[in-house]
Structures are given as structure tokens and as C-alpha cells.
Design an enzyme around this catalytic site. Structure first.
Site, PDB file in Angstrom:
ATOM      1  N   SER A 128     -25.971  18.597 -35.235  1.00 51.66           N
ATOM      2  CA  SER A 128     -25.416  19.150 -36.479  1.00 51.66           C
ATOM      3  C   SER A 128     -26.514  19.631 -37.421  1.00 51.66           C
ATOM      4  O   SER A 128     -26.485  19.337 -38.625  1.00 51.66           O
ATOM      5  CB  SER A 128     -24.517  18.119 -37.182  1.00 51.66           C
ATOM      6  OG  SER A 128     -23.373  17.838 -36.423  1.00 51.66           O
ATOM      7  N   PRO A 129     -27.495  20.376 -36.900  1.00 50.16           N
ATOM      8  CA  PRO A 129     -28.598  20.829 -37.762  1.00 50.16           C
ATOM      9  C   PRO A 129     -28.159  21.865 -38.782  1.00 50.16           C
ATOM     10  O   PRO A 129     -28.914  22.165 -39.717  1.00 50.16           O
ATOM     11  CB  PRO A 129     -29.585  21.435 -36.757  1.00 50.16           C
ATOM     12  CG  PRO A 129     -28.716  21.927 -35.642  1.00 50.16           C
ATOM     13  CD  PRO A 129     -27.631  20.897 -35.529  1.00 50.16           C
ATOM     14  N   LEU A 130     -26.945  22.396 -38.616  1.00 48.34           N
ATOM     15  CA  LEU A 130     -26.417  23.383 -39.556  1.00 48.34           C
ATOM     16  C   LEU A 130     -25.316  22.792 -40.431  1.00 48.34           C
ATOM     17  O   LEU A 130     -24.491  23.518 -41.001  1.00 48.34           O
ATOM     18  CB  LEU A 130     -25.898  24.607 -38.794  1.00 48.34           C
ATOM     19  CG  LEU A 130     -26.949  25.320 -37.941  1.00 48.34           C
ATOM     20  CD1 LEU A 130     -26.332  26.472 -37.157  1.00 48.34           C
ATOM     21  CD2 LEU A 130     -28.103  25.822 -38.795  1.00 48.34           C
ATOM     22  N   GLY A 131     -25.306  21.453 -40.538  1.00 54.61           N
ATOM     23  CA  GLY A 131     -24.337  20.815 -41.429  1.00 54.61           C
ATOM     24  C   GLY A 131     -22.906  21.103 -41.046  1.00 54.61           C
ATOM     25  O   GLY A 131     -22.061  21.340 -41.900  1.00 54.61           O
ATOM     26  N   ARG A 132     -22.620  21.097 -39.734  1.00 56.45           N
ATOM     27  CA  ARG A 132     -21.289  21.413 -39.201  1.00 56.45           C
ATOM     28  C   ARG A 132     -20.810  22.787 -39.682  1.00 56.45           C
ATOM     29  O   ARG A 132     -19.637  22.994 -39.962  1.00 56.45           O
ATOM     30  CB  ARG A 132     -20.292  20.311 -39.553  1.00 56.45           C
ATOM     31  CG  ARG A 132     -20.654  18.986 -38.881  1.00 56.45           C
ATOM     32  CD  ARG A 132     -19.687  17.865 -39.200  1.00 56.45           C
ATOM     33  NE  ARG A 132     -20.049  16.698 -38.410  1.00 56.45           N
ATOM     34  CZ  ARG A 132     -21.015  15.830 -38.731  1.00 56.45           C
ATOM     35  NH1 ARG A 132     -21.679  16.009 -39.865  1.00 56.45           N
ATOM     36  NH2 ARG A 132     -21.310  14.806 -37.959  1.00 56.45           N
ATOM     37  N   GLY A 133     -21.772  23.689 -39.775  1.00 58.47           N
ATOM     38  CA  GLY A 133     -21.461  25.073 -40.132  1.00 58.47           C
ATOM     39  C   GLY A 133     -21.654  25.403 -41.593  1.00 58.47           C
ATOM     40  O   GLY A 133     -21.793  26.574 -41.951  1.00 58.47           O
ATOM     41  N   HIS A 157     -24.096   7.147 -26.162  1.00 58.98           N
ATOM     42  CA  HIS A 157     -23.516   7.944 -27.249  1.00 58.98           C
ATOM     43  C   HIS A 157     -23.369   7.136 -28.541  1.00 58.98           C
ATOM     44  O   HIS A 157     -23.715   7.600 -29.627  1.00 58.98           O
ATOM     45  CB  HIS A 157     -22.154   8.488 -26.806  1.00 58.98           C
ATOM     46  CG  HIS A 157     -21.730   9.718 -27.523  1.00 58.98           C
ATOM     47  ND1 HIS A 157     -20.787  10.582 -27.023  1.00 58.98           N
ATOM     48  CD2 HIS A 157     -22.112  10.253 -28.701  1.00 58.98           C
ATOM     49  CE1 HIS A 157     -20.606  11.586 -27.869  1.00 58.98           C
ATOM     50  NE2 HIS A 157     -21.391  11.400 -28.898  1.00 58.98           N
ATOM     51  N   TYR A 173     -16.592  14.885 -24.602  1.00 58.68           N
ATOM     52  CA  TYR A 173     -16.277  16.199 -25.146  1.00 58.68           C
ATOM     53  C   TYR A 173     -15.194  16.853 -24.283  1.00 58.68           C
ATOM     54  O   TYR A 173     -15.438  17.281 -23.159  1.00 58.68           O
ATOM     55  CB  TYR A 173     -17.505  17.095 -25.194  1.00 58.68           C
ATOM     56  CG  TYR A 173     -18.624  16.606 -26.079  1.00 58.68           C
ATOM     57  CD1 TYR A 173     -18.406  15.649 -27.066  1.00 58.68           C
ATOM     58  CD2 TYR A 173     -19.915  17.104 -25.946  1.00 58.68           C
ATOM     59  CE1 TYR A 173     -19.434  15.201 -27.878  1.00 58.68           C
ATOM     60  CE2 TYR A 173     -20.953  16.661 -26.761  1.00 58.68           C
ATOM     61  CZ  TYR A 173     -20.705  15.710 -27.722  1.00 58.68           C
ATOM     62  OH  TYR A 173     -21.735  15.266 -28.521  1.00 58.68           O
TER      63      TYR A 173
END
Length: 326
Positions: A201-206, A122, A54
Site C-alpha cells: 500500500s505504498p500509494l495509501g490505497r490509492g 501473512h 487473495y
């Protein structure tokens, strides 16, 4: 903040994915990122997720600055195994024991710590037996440089073979209302083996927050310009799905993002969502999701609103999809 167990590691029930503070989601704002990290700690969201890739180490250095004087409060997870990009826009992978040792030493220096709480592979380099890879990671535990080990984005077979070689604390997997691919086999295996799940990504990448409606509103260097789920007809289709979650959230008295996180928390007591943000206000909203308790009927209703095959588009561009052990 409530806590949960990832294998033998106790972490906050909701963690903080730190990637966006260094790459993929527009320009980095060091001051705001540091503030978001420190506010997260104040709220008890003390499980921090990073990787040596990152920002090519920038993210780990950022965390080091934010946790100065507060090391005892945090559980640090970081990853190795991606050296960079290949010419075909897939990842250049190295899972070898020699590289694991080299990468771990570099992460310890950047993080400014003596030991990493949770060290993930990773992405798996499939040219090497997983038993050899895990053996190298286990040596880091024996040497006192790592407390627990885990894997990211692997198949059920890889997971079982790895765990038989050395106990895994956690699997890091994309999991959300928008990404349910791990439900048939990988998640049940984790439950059977006592391996926790860190859901990235629990928010679907936003998208599941309801705030991303148009790619034109994103900066030119935002990763989502290349994400298949944000393109053309896929985006139109997927935004219509988000409207279902918005309506559900309105009735429940929460934000769509909080509902998405609460759904994960309700799925299993050993699932820990790690939503990413670089903004204080979103860190506060995400932390508050730990207090949103869904009934079984509500969870079932969400399952019906967002079945596993509902979302249009692959999870990643083709090059990255080729690097996933599945």
C-alpha cells in the site's frame, strides 16, 4: 528496471502488488489483469506479490496464467496464514507448521511452479511461539519448496525472535507517506538485521495518487467503503494532505503517485515498494517512478509535509486491526 536486495534475494526496485486483481478494489477484469501483469514483466517490474487468500486462490492462478513460459523472469512472493474471516470480522489465523505445509503445497499447485521464491507468514497467530512458526517455514526451505521466508505486519520483538530462529529475507509492511508507524522501531531493526522491506500500500490505497476524491465514485464492493481513512471527516482531512503532495509533484514534474514511490526508494536501498494495480496504464506509471530520483532536501521536505501523525483514521477497520502483531 533497477534491482534491489531483500536479504539474499534480488528483486526489481519496484514490484507489483497483485491483490486488487482478485479482491477489494471493485470488479475483477481478468483480461486487463493479465495484460497488466505481462506489461509489468516487459517493463522489468518482475517482483510479483500475492497470497493464498487473495480471491481464495484466484490471484495465484491468475499469476500462473500470466507468467506461462516466463517463469525465469519473475520473483514470486506469496503468503499463508489467513484461513478466512471470523464472526467478528477479524481474520481466522493459522500459523502452525502443519498448515504451512498444506498451504504451501496448494500455492505451488495454483502457481504452477516448483518453488516459491519468497514465502511470507501473512499474519501471525499469537497463540503459537514465533520460534515454532518459523521452524515450520524453515522446513519448507529444507525441502526445496521455498527459497526464502519472511513475515508480514509484525512487531520488532517478533521480528528479532524470528530472525534468530532462521534468517528472514524480508518483512512485508504497510509503509508510505500515509503510514509511517513502522519507522520508530521495526524499520531500524530490519536495517540492523539485514532484512529487506517490501512496502505494501505504498500509494495509501490509492489516495496518494490524487485520483480518489469521493467514495461515491467507487464500486459498492470496494473495500475502501469500510476503510477508516476514507470515511467522513477523516477523508476530508486526508485529502487536504494529498493536496500538499500534488503541489510538490507538480513542481517536481512527476505524478503524486510517482513521488510517493520515489520517496520510499530514497528512504533506504533495501526498501522495495509493491504498488498494486490491475490497469496497464498505472503499471507503466509506477514503473517509471524508479527513474524519479529525489534529493535529500526533497525527501526532508516530504517528511515535513507528511509527518507520522498527520493522517486521520486507523489503517484498517477494528476487526482487522486486532489481528496485527504490534
Amino acid at each position: 528496471m533497477k534491482t534491489r536486495m531483500l536479504g539474499g534475494l534480488e528483486v526489481s526496485a519496484i514490484g507489483l502488488g497483485c491483490m486488487g486483481m482478485s479482491q477489494n478494489y471493485g470488479p475483477a477484469d481478468r483480461g486487463e489483469s493479465i495484460a497488466a501483469l505481462r506489461r509489468s514483466l516487459d517493463l522489468g517490474m518482475t517482483f510479483l506479490d500475492s497470497s493464498d487468500m487473495y480471491g481464495r486462490g484466484h490471484n495465484e492462478e491468475l499469476i500462473a496464467e500470466a507468467i506461462a513460459g516466463r517463469r525465469d523472469e519473475v520473483v514470486i512472493a506469496t503468503k499463508f496464514g489467513i484461513r478466512g474471516w471470523s464472526q467478528d470480522r477479524s481474520f481466522e489465523l493459522d500459523s502452525s507448521p502443519a498448515y504451512a505445509k498444506q498451504a504451501c503445497e496448494a500455492s505451488l499447485r495454483r502457481l504452477g511452479v516448483d518453488v516459491i521464491d519468497l514465502y511470507y507468514l501473512h499474519r501471525r497467530d499469537r497463540s503459537l511461539p514465533i520460534e515454532e512458526i518459523i521452524g515450520g517455514m524453515a522446513e519448507l526451505v529444507t525441502e526445496g519448496k521455498v527459497r526464502h521466508i519472511g513475515l508480514s505486519e509484525v512487531s520488532e520483538d517478533t521480528l528479532r525472535r524470528a530472525h534468530a530462529t532462521y534468517p528472514l529475507a524480508a518483512l512485508e509492511s504497510e509503509y508510505s507517506l500515509f503510514a509511517r508507524h513502522a519507522e520508530p522501531d521495526v524499520l531500524p531493526a530490519c536495517r540492523e538485521l539485514g532484512i529487506g522491506v517490501a512496502a505494501f500500500s505504498p500509494l495509501g490505497r490509492g489516495m496518494l495518487t490524487g485520483t480518489v476524491r469521493d467514495l461515491a465514485a467507487l464500486s459498492e464492493d470496494d473495500y475502501r467503503h469500510t476503510d477508516p481513512r476514507f470515511q467522513g471527516e477523516n477523508l476530508t482531512h486526508n485529502l487536504a494532505l494529498v493536496e500538499r503532495i500534488q503541489s510538490f509533484a507538480d513542481e517536481a514534474g512527476a505524478t503524486p503517485g510517482q513521488i510517493a514511490l520515489a520517496w520510499l526508494l530514497a528512504k533506504d536501498e533495501h526498501i522495495v515498494p509493491i504498488p498494486g494495480t490491475k490497469r496497464v496504464r498505472y503499471a507503466e506509471e509506477n514503473a517509471a517512478a524508479a527513474e524519479v530520483e529525489l534529493t535529500k532536501d526533497q525527501v526532508d521536505a516530504l517528511d515535513a509535509l507528511m509527518p507520522g501523525d498527520a493522517v486521520a483514521g486507523e489503517r484498517y477497520p477494528e476487526g482487522i486491526m486486532r489481528t496485527i502483531d504490534a
